[in-house]
Design a protein around this motif. Sequence first.
Motif, PDB file in Angstrom:
ATOM      1  N   ALA A  66       0.832  -1.209   0.000  1.00 34.18           N
ATOM      2  CA  ALA A  66       0.000   0.000   0.000  1.00 34.18           C
ATOM      3  C   ALA A  66       0.867   1.259   0.000  1.00 34.18           C
ATOM      4  N   CYS A  67       2.152   1.110   0.273  1.00 32.30           N
ATOM      5  CA  CYS A  67       3.054   2.268   0.331  1.00 32.30           C
ATOM      6  C   CYS A  67       3.670   2.515  -1.047  1.00 32.30           C
ATOM      7  N   ASP A  68       4.181   3.743  -1.246  1.00 30.56           N
ATOM      8  CA  ASP A  68       4.817   4.074  -2.529  1.00 30.56           C
ATOM      9  C   ASP A  68       6.071   3.239  -2.739  1.00 30.56           C
ATOM     10  N   VAL A  69       6.881   3.155  -1.684  1.00 31.49           N
ATOM     11  CA  VAL A  69       8.028   2.243  -1.711  1.00 31.49           C
ATOM     12  C   VAL A  69       7.527   0.944  -1.094  1.00 31.49           C
ATOM     13  N   THR A  70       7.526  -0.135  -1.881  1.00 31.19           N
ATOM     14  CA  THR A  70       6.819  -1.334  -1.412  1.00 31.19           C
ATOM     15  C   THR A  70       7.697  -2.298  -0.614  1.00 31.19           C
ATOM     16  N   PHE A  71       9.003  -1.997  -0.532  1.00 31.42           N
ATOM     17  CA  PHE A  71       9.857  -2.862   0.286  1.00 31.42           C
ATOM     18  C   PHE A  71      10.166  -2.140   1.586  1.00 31.42           C
ATOM     19  N   VAL A  72       9.150  -2.025   2.419  1.00 29.74           N
ATOM     20  CA  VAL A  72       9.268  -1.315   3.695  1.00 29.74           C
ATOM     21  C   VAL A  72       8.748  -2.214   4.820  1.00 29.74           C
ATOM     22  N   PRO A  73       9.257  -2.004   6.039  1.00 33.27           N
ATOM     23  CA  PRO A  73       8.827  -2.850   7.162  1.00 33.27           C
ATOM     24  C   PRO A  73       7.471  -2.432   7.707  1.00 33.27           C
ATOM     25  N   VAL A  74       6.423  -2.871   7.041  1.00 31.29           N
ATOM     26  CA  VAL A  74       5.049  -2.550   7.438  1.00 31.29           C
ATOM     27  C   VAL A  74       4.254  -3.853   7.451  1.00 31.29           C
ATOM     28  N   ASP A  75       3.472  -4.108   8.501  1.00 26.12           N
ATOM     29  CA  ASP A  75       2.657  -5.328   8.504  1.00 26.12           C
ATOM     30  C   ASP A  75       1.174  -5.063   8.718  1.00 26.12           C
ATOM     31  N   ALA A  76       0.762  -3.782   8.677  1.00 27.09           N
ATOM     32  CA  ALA A  76      -0.672  -3.467   8.716  1.00 27.09           C
ATOM     33  C   ALA A  76      -0.864  -2.113   8.057  1.00 27.09           C
ATOM     34  N   ALA A  77      -1.891  -2.005   7.221  1.00 25.88           N
ATOM     35  CA  ALA A  77      -2.159  -0.741   6.539  1.00 25.88           C
ATOM     36  C   ALA A  77      -3.655  -0.520   6.435  1.00 25.88           C
ATOM     37  N   VAL A  78      -4.052   0.754   6.546  1.00 26.48           N
ATOM     38  CA  VAL A  78      -5.446   1.128   6.308  1.00 26.48           C
ATOM     39  C   VAL A  78      -5.568   1.411   4.813  1.00 26.48           C
ATOM     40  N   VAL A  79      -6.411   0.635   4.109  1.00 23.78           N
ATOM     41  CA  VAL A  79      -6.491   0.754   2.650  1.00 23.78           C
ATOM     42  C   VAL A  79      -7.871   1.208   2.164  1.00 23.78           C
ATOM     43  N   GLY A  80      -8.798   1.458   3.084  1.00 25.32           N
ATOM     44  CA  GLY A  80     -10.107   1.950   2.648  1.00 25.32           C
ATOM     45  C   GLY A  80     -10.884   2.529   3.804  1.00 25.32           C
ATOM     46  N   ILE A  81     -11.704   3.547   3.483  1.00 27.28           N
ATOM     47  CA  ILE A  81     -12.622   4.085   4.487  1.00 27.28           C
ATOM     48  C   ILE A  81     -13.991   3.487   4.189  1.00 27.28           C
ATOM     49  N   VAL A  82     -14.551   2.772   5.151  1.00 27.62           N
ATOM     50  CA  VAL A  82     -15.777   2.016   4.923  1.00 27.62           C
ATOM     51  C   VAL A  82     -16.988   2.942   5.031  1.00 27.62           C
ATOM     52  N   ASP A  83     -17.788   2.998   3.949  1.00 21.34           N
ATOM     53  CA  ASP A  83     -19.024   3.778   3.976  1.00 21.34           C
ATOM     54  C   ASP A  83     -20.156   2.941   4.526  1.00 21.34           C
ATOM     55  N   ASP A  84     -20.191   1.661   4.126  1.00 17.62           N
ATOM     56  CA  ASP A  84     -21.349   0.850   4.458  1.00 17.62           C
ATOM     57  C   ASP A  84     -20.977  -0.627   4.468  1.00 17.62           C
ATOM     58  N   VAL A  85     -21.558  -1.365   5.400  1.00 22.50           N
ATOM     59  CA  VAL A  85     -21.450  -2.819   5.410  1.00 22.50           C
ATOM     60  C   VAL A  85     -22.872  -3.354   5.424  1.00 22.50           C
ATOM     61  N   GLN A  86     -23.242  -4.093   4.381  1.00 26.71           N
ATOM     62  CA  GLN A  86     -24.577  -4.694   4.305  1.00 26.71           C
ATOM     63  C   GLN A  86     -24.431  -6.157   4.675  1.00 26.71           C
ATOM     64  N   VAL A  87     -25.115  -6.580   5.720  1.00 26.40           N
ATOM     65  CA  VAL A  87     -25.024  -7.978   6.144  1.00 26.40           C
ATOM     66  C   VAL A  87     -26.365  -8.654   5.883  1.00 26.40           C
ATOM     67  N   GLY A  88     -26.307  -9.900   5.382  1.00 25.59           N
ATOM     68  CA  GLY A  88     -27.521 -10.695   5.201  1.00 25.59           C
ATOM     69  C   GLY A  88     -27.996 -10.723   3.774  1.00 25.59           C
ATOM     70  N   GLU A  89     -29.128 -11.373   3.573  1.00 26.96           N
ATOM     71  CA  GLU A  89     -29.643 -11.641   2.227  1.00 26.96           C
ATOM     72  C   GLU A  89     -29.992 -10.356   1.475  1.00 26.96           C
ATOM     73  N   GLY A  90     -30.279  -9.277   2.209  1.00 27.78           N
ATOM     74  CA  GLY A  90     -30.643  -8.027   1.558  1.00 27.78           C
ATOM     75  C   GLY A  90     -29.474  -7.347   0.866  1.00 27.78           C
ATOM     76  N   ALA A  91     -28.250  -7.845   1.149  1.00 26.01           N
ATOM     77  CA  ALA A  91     -27.066  -7.211   0.568  1.00 26.01           C
ATOM     78  C   ALA A  91     -27.054  -7.414  -0.938  1.00 26.01           C
ATOM     79  N   PRO A  92     -26.628  -6.415  -1.705  1.00 30.68           N
ATOM     80  CA  PRO A  92     -26.636  -6.533  -3.166  1.00 30.68           C
ATOM     81  C   PRO A  92     -25.608  -7.554  -3.653  1.00 30.68           C
TER      82      PRO A  92
END
Lengths: 92, 104
Positions: A66-92
């Motif tokens: 997820a970083c610009d330089v990809t050979f870096v010591p990182v083991d967790a990254a935030v890659v998205g801001i969640v707008d919505d989580v639809q759970v169950g059969e009603g989910a598209p």
Amino acid sequence: MYLGRVIGTVVATIKYTGLEGYRLLVVEPLRADGSSAGEPHVAIDATQAGVGERVMCVASREAALACDVTFVPVDAAVVGIVDDVQVGEGAP
Amino acid sequence: MRLARVTGTVVCTIRHPAYEGRRLLLCELLTPEGDPTGVEEIAVDHAQAGVGDRVLILQEGNGIRQVLGKDAGPIRDLIVGVVDLISYDREGAAGAAGAAGGGR
């Protein structure tokens, strides 16, 4: 990848070369129902997420990609801001 | 690979470019017996899976880059199959291994 909530920030002035300019966030893993799914940990921010936001995180080696330089010591990254989580059969 | 059940969908407008045009599905990992483990993962769909489907999730970066191309980016969970049937008998398999001298 997994859901999380940003619960804080970390400031580290001295960082490994390649990590300059990246914000560090404290993220608590979440389940879709909002309950905690694990211990809070530090993740690098690739999306300009703010404290309190629900986010999508990626762990392990792929987090560094997820970083610009990809050979870096990182083991967790935030890659998205969640707008919505639809759970169950009603989910598209 | 891991077995999982698709339980929902995830929508992210602001996201890493690697997720552009990709469907994100919320999945709960399953035991081979089909019981939910309580562990949830968000996976990129590559098998036209839908909510309620039992699926196969690939959780290895190199394999994922083989599927999506070498510039796949920070994707760690990819749905690579929709499961039709699991035939599973832990005790029977242990017995058969024992009869064959315990080898793998």
